[in-house]
Scaffold this motif. Structure first.
Motif, short mmCIF file in Angstrom:
data_model
loop_
_atom_site.label_atom_id
_atom_site.label_comp_id
_atom_site.label_asym_id
_atom_site.label_seq_id
_atom_site.Cartn_x
_atom_site.Cartn_y
_atom_site.Cartn_z
N ARG A 63 -1.97 -6.68 0.96
CA ARG A 63 -3.25 -6.37 0.28
C ARG A 63 -3.35 -5.02 -0.13
O ARG A 63 -3.23 -4.36 1.01
N TYR A 64 -3.78 -4.50 -1.14
CA TYR A 64 -4.38 -3.33 -1.19
C TYR A 64 -5.59 -2.98 -0.45
O TYR A 64 -6.31 -3.81 -0.14
N ARG A 66 0.73 -1.23 -0.13
CA ARG A 66 -0.03 0.04 -0.10
C ARG A 66 0.75 1.25 -0.04
O ARG A 66 0.38 2.31 -0.11
N TRP A 78 0.15 -8.70 -4.87
CA TRP A 78 -0.18 -7.28 -4.48
C TRP A 78 1.19 -6.40 -4.80
O TRP A 78 1.76 -5.77 -4.13
N PHE A 100 -7.80 -1.02 -4.46
CA PHE A 100 -8.21 -2.17 -5.21
C PHE A 100 -9.32 -1.68 -6.16
O PHE A 100 -9.25 -2.04 -7.19
#
Length: 237
Positions: free
Chosen positions: A219-220, A56, A137, A225
């Motif tokens: 994870r975004y 991120r 990711w 996302f």
């Protein structure tokens, strides 16, 4: 001007936390073939530098994007940001050498092959490449040739995370069975479903991608996302 090591720290702080240096003569054959389309002067630049973003960090560093940016294809905020950061890196930490930008842009550079040649990524059932640490990711954000003599990035020997994944949750999570273990990703099946009125959730997310356990902590965010998903959806319509 700061040193090259400080330059890579600058890139990481700006969200481009993956960086690799290739000598021209050691590039994968398909990449060499692509570069033959360049003008003679650019063809002499001895190194290729590849920059990517995992997790991120890039989204946070650029402060997200404005409302409607995913649907506005005349504006590419992530590409613009990545290019600006890369240009600052070149000017402030590489000593402003001659460069030729390959990506972002229309130059047909096989980015995934570059990462795979280092052992940094592997093909996955989703059609995306998967990183042993960051999973699905990550993305390559900039690539350029440069008149530099930096140490080349050593390759790694690594097994694909998919090879040791027994449950394969990405396969069962896909609502239209587009993901297979032994067959290529059914991109047309996926695209048709995402573009249909019966697919509200798949427009801004991917259930199969979210089901992958590799690199789950990277994870975004939902906002990030959704942006990338809607952007990709726009390219299908």
């Amino acid at each position: 001007m700061g040193g090259v090591d400080q330059g890579f720290k600058f890139l990481a702080g700006a969200g481009l936390n993956l960086a690799a240096v290739f000598n021209r003569d050691t590039l994968p054959p398909d990449v060499k073939q692509s570069l033959r389309a360049l003008p003679a002067a650019d063809a002499k630049l001895p190194q290729l530098i590849l920059l990517g973003a995992a997790g991120r960090g890039l989204w946070h560093a650029m402060g997200g994007v404005g409302e409607g940016a995913a649907e506005n294809f005349s504006v590419h905020p992530v590409d613009q940001y990545s290019t600006e950061v890369a240009k600052r890196f070149i000017a402030q930490y590489l000593g402003a050498p001659r460069v030729c930008f390959l990506y972002p842009g229309d130059f047909p550079l096989p980015l995934q092959q570059l990462g795979a040649s280092l052992g940094w990524s592997h093909p996955s059932p989703l059609g995306l490449h998967i990183h042993p640490e960051f999973g699905l990711w990550f993305a390559w954000r900039a690539a350029f040739l440069a008149n530099t003599a930096l140490p080349a990035t050593p390759g790694k020997t690594a097994t694909s995370p998919c090879a040791t994944c027994a449950d394969k949750p990405c396969i069962t999570a896909c609502p239209v069975n587009a993901v297979h273990e032994t067959k290529p990703f059914a991109i047309q099946t996926c695209a048709a479903h995402r573009l249909s009125a019966a697919s509200p959730s798949c427009r801004s997310t991917c259930h199969a991608r979210l089901a992958c356990p590799v690199g789950a902590k990277y994870r975004y965010s939902a906002e990030q996302f959704a942006y990338h998903s809607r952007r990709a959806l726009g390219s299908l319509s």
